[in-house]
Design a protein around this motif. Structure first.
Motif, PDB file in Angstrom:
ATOM      1  N   ALA A 194       0.895  -1.197  -0.107  1.00  0.00           N
ATOM      2  CA  ALA A 194       0.098  -0.036  -0.064  1.00  0.00           C
ATOM      3  C   ALA A 194       1.018   1.146   0.003  1.00  0.00           C
ATOM      4  O   ALA A 194       0.432   2.286  -0.797  1.00  0.00           O
ATOM      5  N   GLU A 195       1.950   1.328   0.696  1.00  0.00           N
ATOM      6  CA  GLU A 195       2.747   2.286   0.895  1.00  0.00           C
ATOM      7  C   GLU A 195       3.548   2.594  -0.459  1.00  0.00           C
ATOM      8  O   GLU A 195       3.786   3.722  -0.885  1.00  0.00           O
ATOM      9  N   CYS A 196       4.023   1.455  -1.073  1.00  0.00           N
ATOM     10  CA  CYS A 196       4.352   1.757  -2.668  1.00  0.00           C
ATOM     11  C   CYS A 196       3.654   2.298  -3.451  1.00  0.00           C
ATOM     12  O   CYS A 196       3.892   3.034  -4.343  1.00  0.00           O
ATOM     13  N   LEU A 197       2.242   1.759  -3.566  1.00  0.00           N
ATOM     14  CA  LEU A 197       1.087   2.392  -4.415  1.00  0.00           C
ATOM     15  C   LEU A 197       0.962   3.840  -3.978  1.00  0.00           C
ATOM     16  O   LEU A 197       1.008   4.819  -5.047  1.00  0.00           O
ATOM     17  N   LEU A 198       0.972   4.263  -2.868  1.00  0.00           N
ATOM     18  CA  LEU A 198       0.735   5.747  -2.626  1.00  0.00           C
ATOM     19  C   LEU A 198       1.763   6.699  -3.132  1.00  0.00           C
ATOM     20  O   LEU A 198       1.801   7.650  -3.757  1.00  0.00           O
ATOM     21  N   GLN A 199       3.224   6.325  -2.937  1.00  0.00           N
ATOM     22  CA  GLN A 199       4.209   6.602  -3.638  1.00  0.00           C
ATOM     23  C   GLN A 199       4.178   6.888  -4.969  1.00  0.00           C
ATOM     24  O   GLN A 199       4.566   7.848  -5.628  1.00  0.00           O
ATOM     25  N   ALA A 200       3.813   5.891  -5.853  1.00  0.00           N
ATOM     26  CA  ALA A 200       3.670   5.557  -7.233  1.00  0.00           C
ATOM     27  C   ALA A 200       2.434   6.680  -7.718  1.00  0.00           C
ATOM     28  O   ALA A 200       2.887   7.146  -8.727  1.00  0.00           O
ATOM     29  N   MET A 201       1.481   6.740  -6.879  1.00  0.00           N
ATOM     30  CA  MET A 201       0.457   7.567  -7.388  1.00  0.00           C
ATOM     31  C   MET A 201       0.849   9.038  -7.047  1.00  0.00           C
ATOM     32  O   MET A 201       0.440   9.918  -8.045  1.00  0.00           O
ATOM     33  N   GLN A 202       1.676   9.278  -6.212  1.00  0.00           N
ATOM     34  CA  GLN A 202       2.219  10.702  -5.997  1.00  0.00           C
ATOM     35  C   GLN A 202       3.063  11.166  -7.233  1.00  0.00           C
ATOM     36  O   GLN A 202       2.888  12.333  -7.558  1.00  0.00           O
ATOM     37  N   TYR A 203       3.707  10.226  -7.562  1.00  0.00           N
ATOM     38  CA  TYR A 203       4.519  10.541  -8.943  1.00  0.00           C
ATOM     39  C   TYR A 203       3.769  10.137 -10.136  1.00  0.00           C
ATOM     40  O   TYR A 203       4.527   9.976 -11.325  1.00  0.00           O
ATOM     41  N   GLU A 204       2.687   9.580 -10.190  1.00  0.00           N
ATOM     42  CA  GLU A 204       1.954   9.061 -11.403  1.00  0.00           C
ATOM     43  C   GLU A 204       2.582   8.033 -12.031  1.00  0.00           C
ATOM     44  O   GLU A 204       2.866   8.265 -13.223  1.00  0.00           O
ATOM     45  N   GLN A 205       3.246   7.072 -11.153  1.00  0.00           N
ATOM     46  CA  GLN A 205       4.111   6.178 -11.887  1.00  0.00           C
ATOM     47  C   GLN A 205       3.280   4.882 -12.368  1.00  0.00           C
ATOM     48  O   GLN A 205       2.400   4.537 -11.628  1.00  0.00           O
ATOM     49  N   PHE A 206       3.264   4.412 -13.494  1.00  0.00           N
ATOM     50  CA  PHE A 206       2.819   3.243 -14.140  1.00  0.00           C
ATOM     51  C   PHE A 206       3.013   1.989 -13.221  1.00  0.00           C
ATOM     52  O   PHE A 206       2.069   1.371 -12.730  1.00  0.00           O
TER      53      PHE A 206
END
Length: 270
Positions: free
Chosen positions: A208-220
């Protein structure tokens, strides 16, 4: 994209990775989180904990997903983030019955299509929205113990790529989550294949934490296990050698399964 003040729906949200995502979204300041799950009791309990809403949702039924979106529309005015997380697995290869292949296809693949179909019109109208597709390392590599799981998770990655290619210029962001072993009930420690995954397993909270970080940078691509990215890169560099290496791993695992059976320890079926 920031999760703060957003409205989110998470399928398979009552347990495992989905539960951790719901909690992380709430902690990050989401305006409202809808926990959608076939386990209605667990969904209701989690929704109460995070001050969200819950709805019983069998993702293999398009009408159930539509109802979850309608709930968000009525109570919150729309959906900003849709996390297609629900998934199932089973052991086996080409011998798996057609009805089981179809069940995995409906839950693991068509549910993502249904969700996108339900929320894209409103997201496109606002020119803003986020679609999260939870796949698996099996979708980038393979799952030695299950052909249906591997095939359907590959399909999730392909669909996520298609969504990104077609809608990113219209304000829609897409992330595809591909973890390997995660310490949930999904991981069967009596299964030699899952024992192999358990060695490097991570917590649902880490995913979940990895997802939050990815969404912050809009990473696919979201890879909670760094090694998955390394294996994926190696796969693209030398496909034949990669297949040979995985065949060796499979051979070792099959020998272990055979030994268990000879000792009277029938590997547990999913």
């Amino acid at each position: 994209m920031e999760v703060k003040d957003c409205v989110a729906i998470v399928t398979g949200g009552a347990n495992g990775i989905g539960k951790a995502i719901c909690r992380s979204f709430a902690a990050a300041g989401a305006r409202h989180v809808i926990v959608a799950d076939v386990d209605e009791h667990a969904a209701r309990q989690l929704a109460s904990e995070i001050h969200g809403s819950s709805i019983r949702c069998d993702v293999s039924r398009e009408s159930d997903i539509q109802q979850a979106v309608e709930l968000a529309d009525k109570t919150c005015g729309g959906v900003d983030i849709f996390v297609s997380n629900a998934g199932i697995t089973m052991k086996g290869g080409v011998e798996v019955p057609d009805e089981d292949w179809q069940r995995l296809w409906d839950v693991n693949v068509m549910a993502h299509v249904y969700a996108s179909r339900a929320v894209l019109p409103q997201m496109l109208k606002r020119e803003k929205g986020y679609l999260v597709q939870v796949s698996s390392a099996a979708g980038l590599l393979t799952e030695i113990g299950s052909a249906p799981y591997s095939v359907t998770k590959h399909a999730v990655v392909a669909f996520a790529e298609w969504l990104s290619v077609h809608y990113q210029k219209q304000g829609i962001r897409v992330s595809c989550v591909c973890p390997a072993g995660v310490a949930t009930d999904f991981l069967d420690l009596e299964d030699p294949v899952h024992q192999f995954l358990h060695v490097t397993s991570v917590t649902p909270e880490h995913v979940a934490e990895c997802l939050l970080q990815a969404m912050q940078y809009e990473q696919f691509l979201v890879l909670p296990h760094a090694a998955v990215g390394e294996f994926f890169a190696y796969k693209t560099q030398d496909y034949d050698r990669w297949l040979k290496n995985f065949a060796r791993i499979n051979e070792k695992l099959q020998k272990k399964i055979k030994k268990l059976r000879e000792e009277g320890q029938q590997p547990k079926e999913n």
